[in-house]
Design a protein around this motif. Structure first.
Motif, PDB file in Angstrom:
ATOM      1  N   TYR A   1       0.811  -1.219   0.000  1.00  7.27           N
ATOM      2  CA  TYR A   1       0.000   0.000   0.000  1.00  7.27           C
ATOM      3  C   TYR A   1       0.842   1.266   0.000  1.00  7.27           C
ATOM      4  O   TYR A   1       0.374   2.325  -0.421  1.00  7.27           O
ATOM      5  N   THR A   2       2.097   1.163   0.428  1.00 10.58           N
ATOM      6  CA  THR A   2       3.010   2.296   0.263  1.00 10.58           C
ATOM      7  C   THR A   2       3.280   2.534  -1.220  1.00 10.58           C
ATOM      8  O   THR A   2       3.246   3.669  -1.712  1.00 10.58           O
ATOM      9  N   GLY A   3       3.541   1.447  -1.945  1.00  7.11           N
ATOM     10  CA  GLY A   3       3.758   1.575  -3.386  1.00  7.11           C
ATOM     11  C   GLY A   3       2.534   2.068  -4.117  1.00  7.11           C
ATOM     12  O   GLY A   3       2.633   2.869  -5.058  1.00  7.11           O
ATOM     13  N   LEU A   4       1.353   1.603  -3.692  1.00  5.98           N
ATOM     14  CA  LEU A   4       0.113   2.071  -4.320  1.00  5.98           C
ATOM     15  C   LEU A   4      -0.065   3.572  -4.102  1.00  5.98           C
ATOM     16  O   LEU A   4      -0.447   4.306  -5.032  1.00  5.98           O
ATOM     17  N   ALA A   5       0.222   4.047  -2.892  1.00  7.31           N
ATOM     18  CA  ALA A   5       0.143   5.487  -2.630  1.00  7.31           C
ATOM     19  C   ALA A   5       1.113   6.249  -3.527  1.00  7.31           C
ATOM     20  O   ALA A   5       0.786   7.316  -4.064  1.00  7.31           O
TER      21      ALA A   5
ATOM     22  N   LEU B   1       9.678   8.336  -4.374  1.00 11.14           N
ATOM     23  CA  LEU B   1      10.347   7.788  -3.191  1.00 11.14           C
ATOM     24  C   LEU B   1       9.531   6.666  -2.551  1.00 11.14           C
ATOM     25  O   LEU B   1      10.087   5.652  -2.108  1.00 11.14           O
ATOM     26  N   LEU B   2       8.211   6.836  -2.502  1.00 11.38           N
ATOM     27  CA  LEU B   2       7.365   5.784  -1.929  1.00 11.38           C
ATOM     28  C   LEU B   2       7.413   4.522  -2.778  1.00 11.38           C
ATOM     29  O   LEU B   2       7.507   3.402  -2.250  1.00 11.38           O
ATOM     30  N   LEU B   3       7.362   4.684  -4.085  1.00  9.36           N
ATOM     31  CA  LEU B   3       7.371   3.526  -4.973  1.00  9.36           C
ATOM     32  C   LEU B   3       8.722   2.808  -4.922  1.00  9.36           C
ATOM     33  O   LEU B   3       8.779   1.574  -4.819  1.00  9.36           O
ATOM     34  N   VAL B   4       9.804   3.569  -4.979  1.00  9.30           N
ATOM     35  CA  VAL B   4      11.140   2.965  -4.917  1.00  9.30           C
ATOM     36  C   VAL B   4      11.360   2.294  -3.559  1.00  9.30           C
ATOM     37  O   VAL B   4      11.886   1.178  -3.482  1.00  9.30           O
ATOM     38  N   GLY B   5      10.959   2.961  -2.479  1.00  9.98           N
ATOM     39  CA  GLY B   5      11.147   2.384  -1.150  1.00  9.98           C
ATOM     40  C   GLY B   5      10.378   1.094  -0.963  1.00  9.98           C
ATOM     41  O   GLY B   5      10.890   0.123  -0.375  1.00  9.98           O
ATOM     42  N   ALA B   6       9.137   1.044  -1.466  1.00 12.11           N
ATOM     43  CA  ALA B   6       8.339  -0.167  -1.336  1.00 12.11           C
ATOM     44  C   ALA B   6       8.951  -1.316  -2.129  1.00 12.11           C
ATOM     45  O   ALA B   6       9.005  -2.458  -1.658  1.00 12.11           O
ATOM     46  N   TRP B   7       9.410  -1.022  -3.341  1.00 15.52           N
ATOM     47  CA  TRP B   7      10.048  -2.061  -4.159  1.00 15.52           C
ATOM     48  C   TRP B   7      11.345  -2.546  -3.519  1.00 15.52           C
ATOM     49  O   TRP B   7      11.588  -3.750  -3.419  1.00 15.52           O
ATOM     50  N   TRP B   8      12.142  -1.625  -3.040  1.00 15.83           N
ATOM     51  CA  TRP B   8      13.433  -1.977  -2.450  1.00 15.83           C
ATOM     52  C   TRP B   8      13.254  -2.809  -1.180  1.00 15.83           C
ATOM     53  O   TRP B   8      14.052  -3.709  -0.906  1.00 15.83           O
ATOM     54  N   SER B   9      12.215  -2.541  -0.410  1.00 12.91           N
ATOM     55  CA  SER B   9      12.030  -3.228   0.870  1.00 12.91           C
ATOM     56  C   SER B   9      11.821  -4.729   0.708  1.00 12.91           C
ATOM     57  O   SER B   9      12.111  -5.502   1.624  1.00 12.91           O
TER      58      SER B   9
ATOM     59  N   GLY C   1       0.311  -5.438 -10.423  1.00 17.57           N
ATOM     60  CA  GLY C   1      -0.875  -5.010 -11.156  1.00 17.57           C
ATOM     61  C   GLY C   1      -1.604  -3.870 -10.460  1.00 17.57           C
ATOM     62  O   GLY C   1      -2.082  -2.932 -11.109  1.00 17.57           O
ATOM     63  N   LEU C   2      -1.660  -3.939  -9.138  1.00 16.07           N
ATOM     64  CA  LEU C   2      -2.311  -2.884  -8.360  1.00 16.07           C
ATOM     65  C   LEU C   2      -1.583  -1.557  -8.540  1.00 16.07           C
ATOM     66  O   LEU C   2      -2.220  -0.502  -8.694  1.00 16.07           O
ATOM     67  N   TRP C   3      -0.262  -1.596  -8.535  1.00 20.18           N
ATOM     68  CA  TRP C   3       0.522  -0.375  -8.723  1.00 20.18           C
ATOM     69  C   TRP C   3       0.336   0.191 -10.127  1.00 20.18           C
ATOM     70  O   TRP C   3       0.403   1.406 -10.336  1.00 20.18           O
TER      71      TRP C   3
END
Length: 495
Positions: A18-22, A67-75, A91-93
């Motif tokens: 949900y961080t990546g979705l945001a 930053l949110l998308l990169v951080g979620a993927w990296w985590s 798919g949601l992203w």
């Protein structure tokens, strides 16, 4: 340092999803406020972007979303909870970004104008879109308005069909995005089979590729033709991995690989490694000529047929030379050339080093590609005479071929005259399904995370605003990596 390959905690996975979705939602908002909207010219500088309507909000949403998308993927770079979870999350992203205008690049407008040029009976390999009279030229980045198309004839055909089907600029962009999404879906279809063949968990490969910010931003929203080329390349490799040495499979794989090259020529560096995957049984020169030769004939036949069917001939080969017209420090050879020029100017000289360093890099690339192929060939040849040869060759063939192809693509991206952020998707995709140890995974994951931060919503590249410091930083990085590599090689030699 390595990380355990165990299950991911549900709380961490849910937070990442949900961080990546945001982040994707914020990027979509930034796109509508200040993206590469149809009919709007590029703003050119950070100052003009800032002072444009909603400029500060646009930049804030873009930075926060990235930053949110990169951080979620990296985590979750060590792997998602499951392959199904990775697919659903990616798919949601992508859903919000499907509704966004083109963001991060204006290349899709170049595609549209090149397709329009072809529909008018002109060759986009001989005339730029401005000279051709494309009605949408104002939306194209200025640097590409007067240069021939650097893409293959199959993609020019698809772009022309998109123009005919779309009926206007917006309809054409929608059609080109559908082509890109089809390429991403094709990649998603091939990942499990390639990952299983190489012994890589699907949950890791799917997450690294499909949830990568470069994929959802530049392939899905940006509609880059890299998506289709990668999908065709992976499907061709999957056919070879599943059915090596089978005449029909070699024919089908050759057509797919030929079409990949006829979309974007960078796919050609993976072909020698595809030939290794095509060999059935013992690895001998005779077997390579037999199976690899059939594959090569199919590839060349496809390229020739597409070139003739589109009426473009081989003019697309000459257009490739213009891809280097852009000079940015994100290309290591170009950055080193910049630094040499800066040093020369301090000494009162004008070295004009960029073309020279680029030429040296291309020679180095050629040597690297040959060395990588020879390593893959000798590695597979050594298995010919081992016990349990059939089982070992069956398992080693896809691992070695995919690893070699991924490293070849990485070398091509690093040593090419030009680097755009979405170029990093090529090595990422192939290395993600190769048996790369977890501890070394950071070498191709971290550059993708950094590259995700290099563009702005209207298609401007931050490298344009940081030429001198970026060139110095890239040159220092190249030197450091070279020193580390030499020391590691010396330690292995003396061990």
């Amino acid at each position: 340092m390595s990380e355990p390959d165990g299950p991911v905690r549900p709380i961490a996975a849910g937070l990442a999803r949900y961080t990546g979705l945001a982040g994707a939602v914020l990027l979509t908002v930034a796109g509508w406020l200040g993206g590469a909207l149809p009919g709007t010219p590029p703003r050119g500088t950070l100052a003009t972007i800032w002072h444009a309507p909603y400029g500060p909000v646009t930049l804030a949403c873009w930075l926060a979303g990235t930053l949110l998308l990169v951080g979620a993927w990296w985590s979750l770079r060590w792997g998602a909870p499951s392959g199904r979870w990775a697919y659903l999350t990616a798919g949601l992203w992508s859903l919000p970004l499907l509704a966004a205008p083109p963001i991060g690049s204006r290349d899709v407008y170049s595609y549209a104008c090149q397709g329009w040029t072809w529909t008018q009976g002109l060759s986009p390999y001989r005339v730029g879109v401005a000279a051709a009279g494309c009605p949408w030229t104002d939306s194209v980045s200025p640097i590409w308005r007067d240069t021939p198309a650097p893409y293959g004839p199959f993609f020019v055909l698809l772009a022309g069909l998109a123009v005919l089907a779309g009926g206007g600029l917006i309809g054409t962009i929608v059609a080109l995005r559908l082509v890109a999404v089809a390429g991403v879906l094709l990649t998603a279809l091939c990942l499990p089979g390639l990952a299983r063949a190489a012994g890589v968990p699907t949950r890791r490969a799917a997450w690294l590729v499909l949830a990568c910010p470069l994929v959802v931003v530049h392939l899905v929203a940006g509609a880059h033709n890299d998506a289709l080329a990668l999908g065709l390349l992976l499907l061709g490799l999957l056919v070879l991995v599943r059915l090596p040495g089978k005449p029909r499979a070699l024919l089908v794989a050759g057509v797919l690989l030929g079409l990949a090259v006829a979309v974007k020529a960078v796919a050609v560096v993976a072909l020698p490694f595809a030939a290794l995957a095509a060999v059935l049984g013992r690895y001998t020169w005779r077997a390579l000529l037999r199976d690899g030769g059939q594959l090569a004939a199919s590839v060349l036949g496809t390229l020739l047929l597409v070139s003739l069917a589109t009426g473009l001939g081989l003019g697309w080969v000459g257009g490739l030379g213009h891809s280097g017209d852009s000079q940015q420090w994100t290309s290591p050879p170009t950055a080193i050339g910049f630094v040499v020029d800066y040093a020369g100017e301090l000494a009162g000289q004008r070295p004009a080093a960029v073309p020279v360093v680029r030429a040296v890099a291309l020679v180095l690339l050629a040597g690297t590609l040959v060395a990588l192929w020879w390593w893959a060939w000798t590695t597979l040849r050594r298995l010919n005479d081992t016990r349990q040869r059939v089982a070992r060759l069956t398992s080693a063939r896809p691992r070695v071929a995919l690893l070699g192809a991924g490293l070849a693509l990485a070398a091509t991206v690093l040593l090419a005259p030009v680097f755009h952020p979405w170029y990093a998707i090529w090595p990422l995709t192939v290395l993600a399904v190769a048996a790369v140890p977890l501890a070394r995974q950071v070498w191709f994951v971290a550059p993708c995370a950094v590259a995700s931060l290099l563009t702005l919503p209207d298609g401007s590249n931050l490298a344009r605003f940081s030429k001198a410091p970026g060139a110095v930083l890239m040159t220092v990085l190249v030197v450091v990596v070279a020193i580390v590599g030499v020391r590691a090689a010396l330690r292995r030699r003396t061990a």
